[in-house]
Every structure is written in structure tokens, then in C-alpha cells.
Design an enzyme around this catalytic site. Structure first.
Site, PDB file in Angstrom:
ATOM      1  N   PRO A  90       0.814  -1.331   0.039  1.00  0.00           N
ATOM      2  CG  PRO A  90      -0.964  -1.558   1.743  1.00  0.00           C
ATOM      3  CD  PRO A  90       0.416  -2.079   1.231  1.00  0.00           C
ATOM      4  CD  GLU A  91       2.186   3.214  -4.554  1.00  0.00           C
ATOM      5  OE1 GLU A  91       2.045   4.350  -5.004  1.00  0.00           O
ATOM      6  OE2 GLU A  91       2.233   2.390  -5.242  1.00  0.00           O
TER       7      GLU A  91
END
Ligand SMILES: [Zn+2]
Length: 275
Positions: free
Chosen positions: A2-3
Site C-alpha cells: 500500500p501507498e
């Protein structure tokens, strides 16, 4: 991944239900995720501690505890943080790494399918030093085109690498770097120092825009990412280049190409639109 949009989605969902809660007990089922802390010290610190604030910094979920410690979870690739107000199913337990049971019986769980993510515990000074080494947050108002250009100026590396470098800019990883460069019509391998001010401004706007749109769709689920309530994100349906090699460019219809040569990761782009 996840960013930023995925971690921000998690945080927006779990912060309101966790802030102010006290941890009655904690269980750590795997120790290979730990950084800067041993299992006994983590569990001892968590037990009886209250969660004062949950927030995001770059791609980290930060739990500020009443003891002033910060527990930092970086979900990286296959991790997620989920709050349950019921008992976990056997399947949910399978990938649970850290289980914190709150005084009211709810549980918040860090699950990580391949355990590529990390759990840290830092004191106030350790956290201040760490966060000071990370670049500006792209969704904050203070992140102007000038701040952006200033952080990137003087680097000869490929612009894609530069915007993924967490010391220069917080929160952007491979997916959103690909998307932002496409939207800004910039070749991902272009040397950063050759960007004009106009190109910096275009890229700055594209980064903010793609992060905000992804956030509005609760992030991108390609495989394991789940929101703070266990749902999948929806931005995977709106990706314009990432994961679309061989498909047609949404602008010009030419086939998108992919290379691993810039940073060993998948870079997908349009040769016609991104010169
Ligand atoms: Zn194109």
C-alpha cells in the site's frame, strides 16, 4: 503498495474507532516483522497503554500511545490493519501477526499474508529523527510546486525514481508514480534535473490529482490490500497505465509498453504520449 491512498484509507477508518481506546492485551504471533523492538518489549509496552492518536506518515500507520511511544506499522505489499468487533474467523486468524484486544473486547489486527511489512516501536526522540528524514506530504497545503521542485532539484536520477524516493517525497510508490507520470505526459526515465518548471508543475498537479482520486476510491486492491473495515479498494478499475502493458493507451490508442530498466520494477508507459 500500500501507498499513500491505501494507508490513508486504513487510517481514516480505524482512527475514529481506536483513538481513546486502551489495549488490554496484545499477542504477537510472528516476530519476523519486528524492527527496533523485541517481542517482550513490544507486548509489555502495548499492555495497558492507551491509543491517543492514529495517523499516517508517508506509507506508515502511526499509533501514538499514551506512554509517548509510537508503534509504526508499514503494511508494505501484503499487510493490512483491520478492527473487528467480533471474534476472528479461522481464515482471518491465519494471517494475523499482531492482535491487540481492547478493554471493550474489540480487536485490532495487523494481518500480513507474506509478512513483508514491518512493526516498529520508537520513543518520541526516535520518531522525531525518523520522520525528519522523510520528505513532504503531497496532500498537505504546504506542498506547493516550488516545494516539490526544490526537493527534486539537483538529482540526475530518473524522475520516476526521484518521486518514489521517500526522502524527497512521502507516500508515492510504484503504482502512483506510473500513473502520475502518464497524466503529466513525462517519460519515466527522463533525468529529473532536465525537467522544466512547467513540467515540475504538471507533475506536481498530476501526483496530487492521482492520490486524491485513488483516496476517493479507497485505494487500489491488486491482491491483498484491504481497507480498515476489510473491504477491497476500487481504484484498480481506474488505472491508466499500471498493469496495462499491451493494452491501448487511453489517450492515443497506441499499445502501452513496459520496462524493468529504470528501477527493476514494472514501469508501464505510452511511448507516444510520454516523450
Ligand atoms: Zn498514448
Amino acid at each position: 503498495m500500500p501507498e499513500l491512498p491505501e494507508v490513508e484509507t486504513i487510517v481514516r477508518e480505524i482512527a475514529p474507532v481506536l483513538q481513546g481506546s486502551r489495549i488490554a492485551r496484545a499477542e504477537l504471533r510472528k516476530t519476523d516483522v519486528l524492527r527496533e523492538v523485541t517481542k517482550p518489549r513490544l507486548l509489555k509496552t502495548l499492555r495497558g497503554n492507551a491509543i491517543e492518536q492514529v495517523y499516517r506518515r508517508a506509507k506508515h500507520v502511526v499509533f501514538r500511545l499514551s506512554s509517548a511511544h509510537r508503534m509504526i506499522i508499514q503494511p508494505r505489499m501484503t499487510g493490512s490493519v483491520i478492527v473487528y468487533d467480533r471474534a476472528l474467523t479461522r481464515h482471518e486468524l491465519k494471517y494475523a501477526v499482531l492482535i491487540c484486544t481492547l478493554e471493550d473486547g474489540r480487536q485490532f489486527v495487523y494481518r500480513d499474508v507474506r509478512r513483508l511489512g514491518t512493526v516498529w516501536l520508537l520513543d518520541e526522540a526516535g520518531w522525531t529523527a525518523y520522520t525528519g528524514r522523510i520528505g513532504p506530504e503531497p496532500l498537505e497545503e504546504t506542498f506547493t510546486p516550488f516545494v516539490f521542485a526544490d526537493r527534486l532539484r539537483g538529482t540526475r536520477t530518473a524522475v520516476k525514481k526521484a518521486i518514489m524516493d521517500q526522502r524527497r517525497l512521502a507516500g508515492v510508490g510504484n503504482i502512483y508514480a506510473n500513473e502520475a507520470l502518464f497524466d503529466a505526459r513525462l517519460h519515466p526515465a527522463k533525468s529529473t534535473h532536465k525537467l522544466s518548471l512547467e513540467q515540475f508543475a504538471r507533475l506536481h498537479a498530476a501526483i496530487i490529482d492521482v492520490l486524491q482520486r485513488a483516496l476517493a476510491s479507497s485505494g487500489t486492491t491488486l491482491r491483498d490490500y484491504r481497507t480498515g473495515t476489510g473491504e477491497e479498494g476500487r481504484f484498480q478499475f481506474e488505472l491508466r497505465v499500471y498493469g496495462r502493458v499491451g493494452e491501448k493507451c487511453v489517450n492515443c490508442g497506441r499499445k502501452l509498453v513496459m520496462t524493468h530498466e529504470i528501477d527493476k520494477r514494472q514501469t508501464t508507459f505510452c511511448r507516444r504520449c510520454q516523450k
